[in-house]
Scaffold this active site. Structure first.
Site, PDB file in Angstrom:
ATOM      1  N   SER A  37      15.446  38.987  32.615  1.00  0.00           N
ATOM      2  CA  SER A  37      16.511  39.953  32.875  1.00  0.00           C
ATOM      3  C   SER A  37      17.633  39.909  31.843  1.00  0.00           C
ATOM      4  CB  SER A  37      17.095  39.727  34.271  1.00  0.00           C
ATOM      5  OG  SER A  37      17.530  38.388  34.423  1.00  0.00           O
TER       6      SER A  37
ATOM      7  N   ASP B 243      27.191  38.545  40.339  1.00  0.00           N
ATOM      8  CA  ASP B 243      26.197  37.538  40.728  1.00  0.00           C
ATOM      9  C   ASP B 243      26.411  36.217  39.998  1.00  0.00           C
ATOM     10  OD1 ASP B 243      25.212  37.961  38.147  1.00  0.00           O
ATOM     11  OD2 ASP B 243      23.453  39.077  38.801  1.00  0.00           O
TER      12      ASP B 243
ATOM     13  N   HIS C 155      24.248  37.183  35.363  1.00  0.00           N
ATOM     14  CA  HIS C 155      23.955  38.157  34.313  1.00  0.00           C
ATOM     15  C   HIS C 155      25.232  38.605  33.610  1.00  0.00           C
ATOM     16  CE1 HIS C 155      20.479  38.475  37.097  1.00  0.00           C
ATOM     17  NE2 HIS C 155      19.830  38.475  35.951  1.00  0.00           N
TER      18      HIS C 155
END
Length: 228
Positions: free
Chosen positions: A55, A204, A207
Site C-alpha cells: 500500500s 490510521d 500510511h
C-alpha cells in the site's frame, strides 16, 4: 536552316541541364551515404523502472495516486529528461508471500530497474522473520533469473516493538542481510522522517499523507539517482 540551328542549340542546352541535375542528385545521394551521422537517429527506447510493493507503493489513502512517492519519482525523472518509464506495481495489503506468488506474472514485461518494497505487512502480522527473508530472496532470485542485467533495489522497513524488541530488531536486520547477500542497493528505511510522525500520516498512523510521500520520494531518489 535557321530553325534547324536554333533547334540544335536547344537540344544541347537541355542535355547540359539534364546532366547537371543528374550529377547534383548523385552528389546528394553520396552525401547521405557518406555522412550517416547526419541521418536522424531513431528514438532510444525508454527503460523501465518497476516499483513492486504494497500500500505504500500504491499510495493508499490519497485521492490521486500520482501524489505518492512512485508518481513523484516519475515527475522527477521527467523533469531531468531521463529516458525512464515508471511502473507502479503496488498492491495494498500485499505480504512477501503474496508478492512471491505475483512476481512471475509481472516478469512477463521487460524491466531495467526493480525496486522491491515489501515486508511491512509481514511485520504487522507477526509473520516469522525467517519466512519474510525467504520470500524476499525468492522474489529477487526470480527477477535476476529472468533479467540478469536489471538493477535491483531493496527498500528497508522497520516496525514498532509491539511484538517485542527482538522481533523488531531481527525484522530490521533482514533487509541489510538480504541486500548484502545479493550485493544490491539498499534504501535503509523507506519511512525515514515519516514513520511515527502524526502530521505526516493519515489517521490510521500507518500510511503517509501527500506531504509524507514527498519525503519518501526523497528517501528513494537519493539512493537510486546514481543508478539511472
Amino acid at each position: 536552316m535557321k530553325f534547324s540551328g536554333l533547334l540544335f542549340q536547344f537540344v544541347v542546352v537541355a542535355a547540359l541541364l539534364f546532366s547537371c541535375k543528374s550529377e547534383n542528385k548523385e552528389n546528394a545521394s553520396d552525401k547521405v551515404i557518406n555522412n550517416p551521422a547526419e541521418a536522424k537517429a531513431p528514438a532510444e527506447k525508454r527503460k523501465t523502472i518497476v516499483f513492486f510493493g504494497n500500500s505504500l507503493t500504491a499510495a493508499y489513502g490519497l485521492d490521486d495516486p500520482q501524489q505518492g512517492f512512485v508518481g513523484l519519482i516519475q515527475k522527477r525523472i521527467d523533469s531531468l529528461g531521463l529516458n525512464y518509464k515508471v511502473i507502479n506495481a503496488g498492491v495494498s495489503g500485499e505480504t512477501t508471500s503474496g508478492g512471491n506468488s505475483r512476481i512471475d506474472w509481472l516478469l512477463k514485461q521487460p524491466l531495467d530497474v526493480f525496486i522491491l518494497e515489501l515486508g511491512g505487512n509481514d511485520g504487522l502480522r507477526g509473520i516469522p522473520v525467517s519466512e519474510t527473508k525467504r520470500n524476499l530472496q525468492a522474489i529477487l532470485d526470480k527477477v535476476h533469473a529472468k533479467y540478469p542485467e536489471a538493477k535491483r533495489v531493496l527498500a528497508g522497513m522497520q516496525i514498532p516493538p509491539n511484538l517485542g524488541r527482538k522481533y523488531a530488531s531481527d525484522f530490521r536486520e533482514v533487509y541489510a542481510d538480504v541486500a548484502k547477500k545479493n550485493d544490491i542497493t539498499l534504501i535503509p528505511f523507506l519511512l525515514e522522517g515519516v514513520g511515527g510522525e502524526a502530521k505526516l500520516n493519515l489517521p490510521d498512523g500507518i500510511h503517509p499523507t501527500a506531504e509524507g510521500h514527498k519525503i519518501l520520494a526523497e528517501n528513494v531518489w537519493v539512493i537510486i539517482k546514481d543508478l539511472l
